[in-house]
Design a protein around this motif. Structure first.
Motif, PDB file in Angstrom:
ATOM      1  N   VAL A   1       0.853  -1.094  -0.027  1.00 17.88           N
ATOM      2  CA  VAL A   1      -0.023   0.020  -0.033  1.00 17.88           C
ATOM      3  C   VAL A   1       0.821   1.222   0.063  1.00 17.88           C
ATOM      4  O   VAL A   1       0.576   2.170  -0.737  1.00 17.88           O
ATOM      5  CB  VAL A   1      -0.933   0.162   1.256  1.00 17.88           C
ATOM      6  N   ALA A   2       1.985   1.338   0.642  1.00 16.05           N
ATOM      7  CA  ALA A   2       3.008   2.398   0.781  1.00 16.05           C
ATOM      8  C   ALA A   2       3.440   2.650  -0.496  1.00 16.05           C
ATOM      9  O   ALA A   2       3.502   3.778  -0.906  1.00 16.05           O
ATOM     10  CB  ALA A   2       3.992   2.257   1.792  1.00 16.05           C
ATOM     11  N   GLU A   3       3.876   1.649  -1.461  1.00 14.11           N
ATOM     12  CA  GLU A   3       4.562   1.785  -2.601  1.00 14.11           C
ATOM     13  C   GLU A   3       3.609   2.108  -3.507  1.00 14.11           C
ATOM     14  O   GLU A   3       3.837   2.942  -4.519  1.00 14.11           O
ATOM     15  CB  GLU A   3       5.346   0.589  -2.903  1.00 14.11           C
ATOM     16  N   LEU A   4       2.247   1.574  -3.636  1.00  8.64           N
ATOM     17  CA  LEU A   4       1.319   2.138  -4.495  1.00  8.64           C
ATOM     18  C   LEU A   4       1.015   3.345  -4.081  1.00  8.64           C
ATOM     19  O   LEU A   4       0.738   4.219  -5.184  1.00  8.64           O
ATOM     20  CB  LEU A   4       0.169   1.085  -4.271  1.00  8.64           C
ATOM     21  N   THR A   5       1.123   3.907  -2.772  1.00  7.53           N
ATOM     22  CA  THR A   5       0.571   5.418  -2.615  1.00  7.53           C
ATOM     23  C   THR A   5       1.814   6.220  -3.420  1.00  7.53           C
ATOM     24  O   THR A   5       1.453   7.356  -4.225  1.00  7.53           O
ATOM     25  CB  THR A   5       0.753   5.715  -1.086  1.00  7.53           C
ATOM     26  N   ARG A   6       2.928   5.765  -3.345  1.00  3.41           N
ATOM     27  CA  ARG A   6       3.798   6.737  -3.832  1.00  3.41           C
ATOM     28  C   ARG A   6       4.029   6.670  -5.610  1.00  3.41           C
ATOM     29  O   ARG A   6       4.635   7.626  -5.919  1.00  3.41           O
ATOM     30  CB  ARG A   6       5.516   6.066  -3.536  1.00  3.41           C
ATOM     31  N   THR A   7       3.270   5.648  -6.041  1.00  6.78           N
ATOM     32  CA  THR A   7       3.166   5.791  -7.433  1.00  6.78           C
ATOM     33  C   THR A   7       2.376   6.829  -7.885  1.00  6.78           C
ATOM     34  O   THR A   7       2.060   7.180  -9.182  1.00  6.78           O
ATOM     35  CB  THR A   7       2.830   4.384  -7.938  1.00  6.78           C
ATOM     36  N   GLY A   8       1.331   7.429  -7.025  1.00  4.34           N
ATOM     37  CA  GLY A   8       0.144   8.229  -7.326  1.00  4.34           C
ATOM     38  C   GLY A   8      -1.009   7.584  -7.649  1.00  4.34           C
ATOM     39  O   GLY A   8      -1.931   8.382  -8.165  1.00  4.34           O
ATOM     40  N   PHE A   9      -0.964   6.076  -7.583  1.00  6.31           N
ATOM     41  CA  PHE A   9      -2.228   5.730  -8.178  1.00  6.31           C
ATOM     42  C   PHE A   9      -3.454   6.053  -7.536  1.00  6.31           C
ATOM     43  O   PHE A   9      -4.683   5.987  -8.273  1.00  6.31           O
ATOM     44  CB  PHE A   9      -2.147   3.917  -7.995  1.00  6.31           C
ATOM     45  N   PHE A  10      -3.323   6.263  -6.353  1.00  2.00           N
ATOM     46  CA  PHE A  10      -4.678   6.587  -5.638  1.00  2.00           C
ATOM     47  C   PHE A  10      -4.963   8.106  -5.900  1.00  2.00           C
ATOM     48  O   PHE A  10      -6.171   8.584  -5.297  1.00  2.00           O
ATOM     49  CB  PHE A  10      -4.454   6.418  -4.097  1.00  2.00           C
ATOM     50  N   ARG A  11      -4.323   8.842  -6.546  1.00  2.00           N
ATOM     51  CA  ARG A  11      -4.726   9.916  -6.894  1.00  2.00           C
ATOM     52  C   ARG A  11      -5.433  10.193  -8.199  1.00  2.00           C
ATOM     53  O   ARG A  11      -5.674  11.516  -8.816  1.00  2.00           O
ATOM     54  CB  ARG A  11      -3.484  11.097  -6.911  1.00  2.00           C
ATOM     55  N   LEU A  12      -5.204   9.358  -9.042  1.00  2.00           N
ATOM     56  CA  LEU A  12      -5.809   9.071 -10.478  1.00  2.00           C
ATOM     57  C   LEU A  12      -7.385   9.765 -10.348  1.00  2.00           C
ATOM     58  O   LEU A  12      -7.518  10.629 -11.516  1.00  2.00           O
ATOM     59  CB  LEU A  12      -5.573   7.708 -11.157  1.00  2.00           C
ATOM     60  N   LEU A  13      -8.214   9.260  -9.567  1.00  2.00           N
ATOM     61  CA  LEU A  13      -9.406   9.652  -9.800  1.00  2.00           C
ATOM     62  C   LEU A  13      -9.874  10.569  -8.669  1.00  2.00           C
ATOM     63  O   LEU A  13     -11.116  10.838  -8.298  1.00  2.00           O
ATOM     64  CB  LEU A  13     -10.301   8.380  -9.663  1.00  2.00           C
ATOM     65  N   ARG A  14      -9.035  11.407  -8.179  1.00  2.00           N
ATOM     66  CA  ARG A  14      -8.998  12.447  -7.048  1.00  2.00           C
ATOM     67  C   ARG A  14      -9.267  13.861  -7.706  1.00  2.00           C
ATOM     68  O   ARG A  14      -8.457  13.926  -8.813  1.00  2.00           O
ATOM     69  CB  ARG A  14      -7.923  12.426  -6.122  1.00  2.00           C
ATOM     70  N   PRO A  15     -10.178  14.610  -7.364  1.00  2.00           N
ATOM     71  CA  PRO A  15     -10.220  16.002  -8.025  1.00  2.00           C
ATOM     72  C   PRO A  15      -9.053  16.779  -8.066  1.00  2.00           C
ATOM     73  O   PRO A  15      -8.360  16.657  -6.850  1.00  2.00           O
ATOM     74  CB  PRO A  15     -11.312  16.607  -7.220  1.00  2.00           C
ATOM     75  N   ARG A  16      -8.857  17.709  -8.868  1.00  2.00           N
ATOM     76  CA  ARG A  16      -7.497  18.319  -8.880  1.00  2.00           C
ATOM     77  C   ARG A  16      -7.630  19.466  -7.800  1.00  2.00           C
ATOM     78  O   ARG A  16      -6.545  19.857  -7.405  1.00  2.00           O
ATOM     79  CB  ARG A  16      -7.569  19.330 -10.170  1.00  2.00           C
ATOM     80  N   ARG A  17      -8.923  19.814  -7.222  1.00  2.00           N
ATOM     81  CA  ARG A  17      -8.854  20.809  -6.508  1.00  2.00           C
ATOM     82  C   ARG A  17      -8.281  20.265  -4.921  1.00  2.00           C
ATOM     83  O   ARG A  17      -7.955  21.031  -4.090  1.00  2.00           O
ATOM     84  CB  ARG A  17     -10.041  21.183  -6.182  1.00  2.00           C
ATOM     85  N   HIS A  18      -7.987  18.961  -4.870  1.00  2.00           N
ATOM     86  CA  HIS A  18      -7.682  18.414  -3.830  1.00  2.00           C
ATOM     87  C   HIS A  18      -6.487  17.524  -3.931  1.00  2.00           C
ATOM     88  O   HIS A  18      -6.086  16.420  -3.490  1.00  2.00           O
ATOM     89  CB  HIS A  18      -8.760  17.466  -3.179  1.00  2.00           C
ATOM     90  N   GLY A  19      -5.738  17.933  -5.144  1.00  2.00           N
ATOM     91  CA  GLY A  19      -4.356  17.308  -5.205  1.00  2.00           C
ATOM     92  C   GLY A  19      -4.271  16.128  -5.939  1.00  2.00           C
ATOM     93  O   GLY A  19      -3.221  15.573  -6.303  1.00  2.00           O
ATOM     94  N   GLY A  20      -5.716  15.877  -6.724  1.00  2.95           N
ATOM     95  CA  GLY A  20      -5.369  14.696  -7.663  1.00  2.95           C
ATOM     96  C   GLY A  20      -5.295  15.121  -9.173  1.00  2.95           C
ATOM     97  O   GLY A  20      -4.982  16.157  -9.386  1.00  2.95           O
ATOM     98  N   LEU A  21      -5.313  13.902  -9.775  1.00  5.55           N
ATOM     99  CA  LEU A  21      -5.084  14.093 -11.404  1.00  5.55           C
ATOM    100  C   LEU A  21      -6.572  14.007 -12.226  1.00  5.55           C
ATOM    101  O   LEU A  21      -6.420  14.410 -13.269  1.00  5.55           O
ATOM    102  CB  LEU A  21      -4.312  12.811 -11.625  1.00  5.55           C
ATOM    103  N   ALA A  22      -7.488  13.778 -11.669  1.00  8.41           N
ATOM    104  CA  ALA A  22      -8.701  13.669 -12.529  1.00  8.41           C
ATOM    105  C   ALA A  22      -8.622  13.111 -13.740  1.00  8.41           C
ATOM    106  O   ALA A  22      -8.773  13.632 -14.885  1.00  8.41           O
ATOM    107  CB  ALA A  22      -9.348  15.107 -12.520  1.00  8.41           C
ATOM    108  N   ALA A  23      -7.774  12.151 -13.942  1.00  9.87           N
ATOM    109  CA  ALA A  23      -7.113  11.303 -14.895  1.00  9.87           C
ATOM    110  C   ALA A  23      -8.447  10.913 -15.908  1.00  9.87           C
ATOM    111  O   ALA A  23      -9.635  10.447 -15.420  1.00  9.87           O
ATOM    112  CB  ALA A  23      -6.220  10.280 -14.718  1.00  9.87           C
ATOM    113  N   ASP A  24      -7.924  10.737 -17.167  1.00  8.86           N
ATOM    114  CA  ASP A  24      -8.694   9.690 -18.186  1.00  8.86           C
ATOM    115  C   ASP A  24      -9.041   8.431 -17.648  1.00  8.86           C
ATOM    116  O   ASP A  24      -8.054   7.788 -17.117  1.00  8.86           O
ATOM    117  CB  ASP A  24      -8.086   9.721 -19.314  1.00  8.86           C
ATOM    118  N   PRO A  25     -10.344   8.165 -17.400  1.00 12.80           N
ATOM    119  CA  PRO A  25     -10.574   6.692 -16.847  1.00 12.80           C
ATOM    120  C   PRO A  25      -9.656   5.729 -17.367  1.00 12.80           C
ATOM    121  O   PRO A  25      -9.399   4.551 -16.728  1.00 12.80           O
ATOM    122  CB  PRO A  25     -12.022   6.393 -16.755  1.00 12.80           C
TER     123      PRO A  25
END
Length: 393
Positions: free
Chosen positions: A35-59
């Motif tokens: 989980v810690a290593e996945l967190t560092r990849t940014g995976f859990f930010r892919l579907l987070r809004p940009r206003r909260h530091g996410g990437l709001a990525a293409d699904p």
């Protein structure tokens, strides 16, 4: 950080997660290090809004990352997909709920992971300014690592008649995790029970199924990115199916590599030279390809509609549901075909890739999203001009 950077980092991490697959099964949860290593990849930010530091990525990027994880370790992918898709759901809530989740998190980290159990198994009582929530929710993948939980419940009127189905966002301080997960497959998902004893949930931390299904959510007021205009049913169920297909592809690749190298003769001849084994390999590969292509087509069309500011057509929504369920079925079929090449090998326990995939897929087949017949009925009704009213569309 860019979307493609996250995907590259996930691919680089995959061999490490593959090496921990047996450990995840033994622990009955995803290892903390993973989980810690996945967190560092940014995976859990892919579907987070940009206003909260996410990437709001293409699904499509999110699903590609999930697929890579599933090829490596089905349990890790299943839990990660659940934890990774829930920022999308929180982004549908009132802005105050989003702020509570992400503004309270440690800066620069993904400490605010979110688990769920959407089945409405709890007891809901209206209260001033919100609701009181109690009960036990099952099958919450990755819940040991989460700081928040999304839990389903039915709201009734004064006569006890159900009038609404809602999801309630609850902080870790208001629930406990009961370690009950002990299964044949997907053992490493840590899909334990979440237990709540009379917690107050303010109204801004709840959302009814109606707004979610009609794509009219309060979070749209603050999150303009098109990914948040997709139907939740498609977002969530495609994540589940993507894991299933990734597990099957990982098993297929492993089986082919072993067959090329092995000198064993399970049916009287070397496996790689057995024409019946070759046919099974071809059929399995075709099932996997068909599943991937249909999922990708539907995701692309749904996202194109969202980017254009259009709602997806009902026909597209039921087709996405049809193909999602069939993708899971195809994944199971593919690994069943491969099992036919190995006699009783996959039935043994231990650290065997094909055996683990077989166990994981047959367990995952029981997930409500993978109920093929129910999904196909919805498509059939739509094709015949009948009404379709289902929260899974």
């Amino acid at each position: 950080m860019r979307d493609e950077d996250v995907l590259a980092a996930v691919r680089a991490l995959a061999p490490v997660l593959r090496g921990r697959a047996a450990e995840a099964e033994e622990l009955r949860r995803v290892p903390d290090a993973s989980v810690a290593e996945l967190t560092r990849t940014g995976f859990f930010r892919l579907l987070r809004p940009r206003r909260h530091g996410g990437l709001a990525a293409d699904p499509a990027v999110f699903y590609a990352a999930v697929h890579e994880l599933a090829r490596a370790c089905g349990s890790t992918a299943w839990a990660a997909a659940a934890l990774g898709v829930h920022p999308w759901y929180v982004a549908q809530l009132d802005a105050r709920a989003q702020d509570e989740v992400w503004d309270a998190a440690d800066p620069g980290t993904d400490s605010a992971l979110i688990c769920s159990s959407h089945a409405p198994t709890g007891t809901v009582t209206p209260a001033a300014g919100g609701f009181r929530l109690s009960g036990r929710w099952h099958f919450s993948a990755g819940c040991d690592h989460a700081a928040w939980a999304l839990l389903g419940g039915v709201v009734a009127d004064a006569d006890g008649t159900p009038v609404d189905m809602r999801t309630f966002l609850v902080p870790r301080s208001d629930y406990r995790v009961d370690d009950v997960w002990d299964t044949v497959g997907l053992r490493g998902t840590g899909s334990n029970d979440v237990v709540v004893d009379d917690a107050f949930v303010p109204a801004h931390r709840t959302l009814g199924y109606g707004p979610v299904t009609s794509l009219r959510c309060p979070g749209h007021d603050v999150n303009p990115e098109p990914v948040f205009r997709l139907p939740y049913a498609a977002v969530f169920t495609t994540a589940v199916s993507t894991v299933m297909v990734g597990i099957a592809e990982g098993a297929h690749d492993h089986h082919v590599a072993r067959a090329r190298a092995a000198a064993g003769r399970p049916h009287g001849r070397r496996l790689a030279e057995d024409p019946f084994a070759q046919v099974r390999l071809a059929r399995a590969a075709a099932e996997i390809d068909a599943a991937r292509l249909q999922l990708a087509r539907n995701t692309a069309e749904l996202y194109a509609a969202a980017r254009a500011g259009r709602e997806p057509s009902p026909a597209l929504r039921v087709r996405a549901r049809r193909d999602q369920a069939l993708a899971a079925e195809r994944a199971v079929t593919a690994v069943d075909l491969l099992r036919g090449n190995t006699a009783g090998g996959p039935l043994r326990g231990g650290d065997d890739v094909l055996g683990r995939a077989w166990r994981d897929l047959h367990t995952g087949r029981g997930q409500a999203a993978n109920d093929v017949e129910r999904a196909l009925v919805l498509y059939g009704r739509s094709a015949l001009g009948l009404d379709v009213d289902d929260p899974m569309v």
